[in-house]
Design a protein around this motif. Structure first.
Motif, PDB file in Angstrom:
ATOM      1  N   GLU A 178       8.904 -12.556  22.334  1.00 19.24           N
ATOM      2  CA  GLU A 178      10.165 -11.895  21.983  1.00 19.24           C
ATOM      3  C   GLU A 178      10.850 -12.602  20.820  1.00 19.24           C
ATOM      4  O   GLU A 178      11.419 -11.957  19.934  1.00 19.24           O
ATOM      5  CB  GLU A 178      11.110 -11.861  23.203  1.00 19.24           C
ATOM      6  N   ALA A 179      10.783 -13.939  20.808  1.00 18.33           N
ATOM      7  CA  ALA A 179      11.415 -14.711  19.741  1.00 18.33           C
ATOM      8  C   ALA A 179      10.790 -14.354  18.402  1.00 18.33           C
ATOM      9  O   ALA A 179      11.489 -14.122  17.399  1.00 18.33           O
ATOM     10  CB  ALA A 179      11.276 -16.205  20.024  1.00 18.33           C
ATOM     11  N   MET A 180       9.443 -14.270  18.369  1.00 11.10           N
ATOM     12  CA  MET A 180       8.747 -13.924  17.133  1.00 11.10           C
ATOM     13  C   MET A 180       9.082 -12.503  16.713  1.00 11.10           C
ATOM     14  O   MET A 180       9.296 -12.216  15.536  1.00 11.10           O
ATOM     15  CB  MET A 180       7.228 -14.084  17.349  1.00 11.10           C
ATOM     16  N   ARG A 181       9.180 -11.622  17.712  1.00  9.62           N
ATOM     17  CA  ARG A 181       9.499 -10.224  17.445  1.00  9.62           C
ATOM     18  C   ARG A 181      10.872 -10.118  16.764  1.00  9.62           C
ATOM     19  O   ARG A 181      11.047  -9.391  15.783  1.00  9.62           O
ATOM     20  CB  ARG A 181       9.503  -9.457  18.767  1.00  9.62           C
ATOM     21  N   ALA A 182      11.826 -10.906  17.291  1.00  9.34           N
ATOM     22  CA  ALA A 182      13.164 -10.889  16.708  1.00  9.34           C
ATOM     23  C   ALA A 182      13.149 -11.523  15.319  1.00  9.34           C
ATOM     24  O   ALA A 182      13.814 -11.057  14.397  1.00  9.34           O
ATOM     25  CB  ALA A 182      14.133 -11.638  17.626  1.00  9.34           C
ATOM     26  N   ARG A 183      12.353 -12.591  15.169  1.00  9.80           N
ATOM     27  CA  ARG A 183      12.306 -13.261  13.875  1.00  9.80           C
ATOM     28  C   ARG A 183      11.758 -12.340  12.792  1.00  9.80           C
ATOM     29  O   ARG A 183      12.182 -12.352  11.648  1.00  9.80           O
ATOM     30  CB  ARG A 183      11.441 -14.526  13.980  1.00  9.80           C
ATOM     31  N   LEU A 184      10.774 -11.523  13.177  1.00 11.93           N
ATOM     32  CA  LEU A 184      10.196 -10.583  12.215  1.00 11.93           C
ATOM     33  C   LEU A 184      11.103  -9.376  12.015  1.00 11.93           C
ATOM     34  O   LEU A 184      10.846  -8.535  11.163  1.00 11.93           O
ATOM     35  CB  LEU A 184       8.820 -10.121  12.704  1.00 11.93           C
ATOM     36  N   GLY A 185      12.154  -9.278  12.843  1.00 11.91           N
ATOM     37  CA  GLY A 185      13.065  -8.133  12.712  1.00 11.91           C
ATOM     38  C   GLY A 185      12.503  -6.872  13.340  1.00 11.91           C
ATOM     39  O   GLY A 185      12.969  -5.773  13.067  1.00 11.91           O
ATOM     40  N   LEU A 186      11.490  -7.010  14.190  1.00 10.82           N
ATOM     41  CA  LEU A 186      10.832  -5.817  14.743  1.00 10.82           C
ATOM     42  C   LEU A 186      11.618  -5.202  15.891  1.00 10.82           C
ATOM     43  O   LEU A 186      11.280  -4.127  16.380  1.00 10.82           O
ATOM     44  CB  LEU A 186       9.411  -6.162  15.212  1.00 10.82           C
ATOM     45  N   ASP A 187      12.686  -5.920  16.376  1.00 10.10           N
ATOM     46  CA  ASP A 187      13.493  -5.337  17.449  1.00 10.10           C
ATOM     47  C   ASP A 187      14.550  -4.384  16.883  1.00 10.10           C
ATOM     48  O   ASP A 187      15.194  -3.660  17.623  1.00 10.10           O
ATOM     49  CB  ASP A 187      14.176  -6.455  18.274  1.00 10.10           C
ATOM     50  N   LEU A 188      14.708  -4.381  15.556  1.00 11.90           N
ATOM     51  CA  LEU A 188      15.686  -3.489  14.936  1.00 11.90           C
ATOM     52  C   LEU A 188      15.122  -2.077  14.851  1.00 11.90           C
ATOM     53  O   LEU A 188      13.904  -1.884  14.899  1.00 11.90           O
ATOM     54  CB  LEU A 188      16.017  -3.993  13.521  1.00 11.90           C
ATOM     55  N   PRO A 189      16.032  -1.080  14.717  1.00 13.82           N
ATOM     56  CA  PRO A 189      15.528   0.283  14.509  1.00 13.82           C
ATOM     57  C   PRO A 189      14.711   0.349  13.215  1.00 13.82           C
ATOM     58  O   PRO A 189      14.961  -0.433  12.288  1.00 13.82           O
ATOM     59  CB  PRO A 189      16.788   1.142  14.411  1.00 13.82           C
ATOM     60  N   ILE A 190      13.800   1.317  13.151  1.00 12.39           N
ATOM     61  CA  ILE A 190      12.819   1.331  12.072  1.00 12.39           C
ATOM     62  C   ILE A 190      13.484   1.489  10.703  1.00 12.39           C
ATOM     63  O   ILE A 190      13.066   0.864   9.724  1.00 12.39           O
ATOM     64  CB  ILE A 190      11.765   2.429  12.327  1.00 12.39           C
ATOM     65  N   TYR A 191      14.562   2.301  10.616  1.00 13.17           N
ATOM     66  CA  TYR A 191      15.177   2.491   9.296  1.00 13.17           C
ATOM     67  C   TYR A 191      15.844   1.197   8.815  1.00 13.17           C
ATOM     68  O   TYR A 191      15.862   0.890   7.633  1.00 13.17           O
ATOM     69  CB  TYR A 191      16.181   3.662   9.330  1.00 13.17           C
ATOM     70  N   ARG A 192      16.414   0.403   9.782  1.00 17.97           N
ATOM     71  CA  ARG A 192      16.992  -0.893   9.414  1.00 17.97           C
ATOM     72  C   ARG A 192      15.895  -1.807   8.860  1.00 17.97           C
ATOM     73  O   ARG A 192      16.071  -2.500   7.869  1.00 17.97           O
ATOM     74  CB  ARG A 192      17.647  -1.559  10.632  1.00 17.97           C
ATOM     75  N   GLN A 193      14.749  -1.779   9.543  1.00 19.63           N
ATOM     76  CA  GLN A 193      13.620  -2.598   9.081  1.00 19.63           C
ATOM     77  C   GLN A 193      13.237  -2.232   7.652  1.00 19.63           C
ATOM     78  O   GLN A 193      12.962  -3.095   6.828  1.00 19.63           O
ATOM     79  CB  GLN A 193      12.407  -2.394   9.988  1.00 19.63           C
ATOM     80  N   PHE A 194      13.257  -0.925   7.386  1.00 19.93           N
ATOM     81  CA  PHE A 194      12.859  -0.450   6.066  1.00 19.93           C
ATOM     82  C   PHE A 194      13.850  -0.941   5.002  1.00 19.93           C
ATOM     83  O   PHE A 194      13.454  -1.402   3.933  1.00 19.93           O
ATOM     84  CB  PHE A 194      12.778   1.085   6.074  1.00 19.93           C
TER      85      PHE A 194
END
Lengths: 301, 342
Positions: free
Chosen positions: B53-69
């Motif tokens: 989960e920590a890595m997921r958050a660090r990569l920003g993958l927990d954010l909605p997809i448009y935010r990631q984009f």
């Protein structure tokens, strides 16, 4: 206008699709007899198909049978194209490899042909905003570097023959779409389409039963013209390790593994390249010849 | 009617921007959406859920997809392509290192292909159906059919291993490695700037074979297009008039045909240059050429998507830019379009 008239008079006899294609083929075959180079191209492709179909009967050895004591033998009567680092007979592997090439061409064609046809025909038939959006999308994909994009796709999806096929297809449809659109623009104003509209055929019915079939022959010619490019892209992906995986005898991958010994044992890398060169040469020649035959403007000059 | 050209320019720029945006969207999809489990690829399958989960958050993958984009785009505009696994450097600095090598190779190749291809195309058109024309046709046909990486291998086997006429793989002999101050990153230029002619000749012996092979691929297209442009001009009235006044074939070409096809030729050269960059990717591997292509393939082998996508974006951008320049050059340089715009 003259195009529309020609199309009308053809349609007055209302021959079926297969019949029309057959008569076009017969006419083409007549002209082909005057083109020795084109005939040679057809002969090579025919040979390739035969080899792919009967590879187990023709191949002198099992393409995956290793024989380490026999490794890296130069071309001889026993091994026409020599042997590779595992002692496998390169000639037999090339024969079997034709199956992978044919498979790639076949699947890319049946993916790209219909997609290009539908996009082009819809664009040409509906016109207006639909046309503008679809053609802009086509232009954009055309302006992508296709090999690089195919590389990135294949890398993300994992290396295999099917991802290579998908990756190639993703960037190979725009030329087909453009052509189908141009054809649809001519056909949509024909009288038989107006007649169909009058007796109440729906737009979709007109699109798929009256317009799309008329565009199929030229789409097929265009596909043939693109084959050489598809073969080369597929071989590049194979060379980079992103196509069919070893021990499959994919020609590009064979060159890649032969590269390690290219300075001492040249035949391992050189032989598969000759197969690729011959095949794409044949498709280029056939494509050129078909275009000359089909396009009267070209033939007259 | 100057507005027309301005709006036409705006339209082209918009097209370039939209294309670039779509390229970035596609690379985003390839990099973030297609891989089934990007986190697992980094932390490994056996990582405990908290670390995952920590890595997921660090990569920003927990954010909605448009935010990631949006975050992805912001990074790109700052020139941040992420870290490269292989070198440990930022991908952007690796790219800066690799680009001059590719640029040098592709540029020399386009020069060779123009110098050989244009005269060959002219000759083929002037002496139609002659030996030259048939030769040009075969050259073009084979150029369109030959796998470029294989051609490179054959070239090395013949000209390096058998004849020893050229330097082998790599940009320079190991002996000379690092002996010139990198100013432009292009060895031919740098060695001349440093006055090291010996190094210059060594670098030239290394670059000449890959450049010639790439040039041949581009030449196939350039020759064919030059031939058909010239044939079109030769049937025009003004050429017939020039001939009637007594101009020989050479004068007809240099004074009448060439100025008229120059604009079309520039377009063809720009497109070929873009294709060369693509061809360079596979050629570089054969010649161990430390450019973008080799960098990209090395990254491919270890699944370093940051590096692969950065290379895709850079090559894609240059490719589109060249297409754009070709379009613009056409509009600016062609007197006929200028006339129409006025």
């Amino acid at each position: 206008m003259s195009d529309a008239i020609r199309t009308d008079s053809e349609m007055l006899q209302s021959p079926g699709l297969t019949e029309r294609m057959l008569s076009a083929l017969r006419r083409a075959a007549g002209k082909l007899a005057e083109e020795p180079l084109g005939l040679a191209g057809f002969a090579i492709i025919g040979l390739l198909l035969l080899v792919a179909a009967f590879a187990p009967l023709i191949a002198p050895y099992d393409p995956t049978a290793q024989s380490l004591s026999n490794a890296l033998q130069p071309p001889s009567l026993a091994h026409l194209a020599g042997t590779d680092e595992f002692g496998r007979d390169i000639f037999s592997r090339l024969l079997y490899g034709s199956r992978i090439t044919i498979q790639t061409i076949f699947f890319v064609s049946i993916i790209v042909g219909p997609i290009g046809l539908v996009i082009g025909v819809v664009s040409g038939f509906f016109g207006g905003r639909t046309d503008a959006i679809l053609m802009r999308a086509t232009d954009i994909v055309l302006s992508f570097p296709s090999l690089i994009l195919a590389l990135a796709f294949a890398a993300a999806l994992g290396a295999s023959l099917s991802t290579a096929i998908i990756a190639i297809s993703l960037t190979a449809w725009p030329p087909i779409a453009r052509l189908a659109r141009a054809e649809a623009l001519v056909v949509r104003n024909a009288d038989y389409v107006a007649a169909a509209r009058l007796y109440g055929a729906s737009r979709l019915r007109i699109l798929f039963l009256y317009i799309a079939p008329m565009c199929i022959p030229s789409v097929i010619v265009r596909l043939t013209l693109n084959m050489a490019g598809i073969i080369l892209t597929a071989a590049s992906l194979g060379f980079l390790g992103l196509g069919a995986q070893p021990p499959a005898p994919e020609w590009g991958a064979m060159i890649s593994s032969g590269r390690k010994f290219m300075l001492d044992f040249w035949w391992v890398a050189v032989m598969p390249g000759i197969a690729i060169l011959l095949t794409s040469l044949a498709f280029n020649i056939v494509g050129d010849t078909l275009r000359d035959i089909m396009d009267p403007r070209h033939a007259r000059s | 009617m100057k507005e027309l050209t301005a709006s036409e320019l705006a339209r082209r720029v918009l097209h370039l921007v939209v294309s670039l945006f779509i390229l970035l969207t596609v690379t985003f999809v390839i990099g973030r959406v297609l891989p089934a489990d990007p986190v697992g690829a980094i932390v490994g399958e056996l990582a405990d859920p908290a670390a995952y989960e920590a890595m997921r958050a660090r990569l920003g993958l927990d954010l909605p997809i448009y935010r990631q984009f949006v975050i992805y785009l912001q990074g790109l505009f700052r020139g941040d392509f992420g870290q490269a696994i292989l070198t440990g450097n930022s991908v952007a600095s690796d790219m800066l290192q690799a680009f001059p090598a590719t640029f040098e190779l592709a540029t020399l190749a386009i020069i060779i292909s123009a110098v050989v291809g244009v005269p060959l195309g002219l000759a083929a058109a002037l002496f139609r159906d002659s030996f030259v024309d048939k030769f040009a046709r075969v050259v073009a046909l084979v150029g369109h059919s030959i796998p470029v990486f294989w051609f490179g291998i054959v070239g090395l086997v013949i000209f390096y291993a058998a004849l020893d006429w050229v330097g082998g793989p790599g940009r320079i002999d190991v002996f000379y490695e690092g002996m010139v101050e990198p100013v432009t990153g292009m060895l031919l230029v740098d060695s001349l700037l440093a006055g090291e002619t010996e190094i210059f000749w060594n670098a030239l012996s290394h670059i000449i074979l890959p450049a010639a092979i790439l040039a041949y691929m581009a030449m196939a297209y350039i020759t064919r297009m030059t031939r058909s442009f010239t044939l079109e001009q030769l049937s025009q009235d003004y050429v017939i008039a020039a001939r009637a006044k007594g101009a020989g074939p050479a004068r007809t070409v240099t004074h009448h045909v060439l100025p008229n096809i120059a604009v079309q030729l520039i377009t063809v050269l720009a497109i070929s240059y873009g294709n060369l960059l693509e061809g360079a990717v596979v050629t570089e591997i054969v010649f161990s050429w430390p450019g973008i292509g080799q960098y990209m393939t090395n990254a491919l082998m270890i699944g370093d998507m940051n590096a692969v996508l950065a290379a895709t974006i850079i090559v894609g951008f240059v490719f589109m830019l060249l297409n754009f320049i070709a379009d613009i050059a056409y509009a600016i340089l062609d007197p006929r379009t200028r006339e129409a715009a006025r």
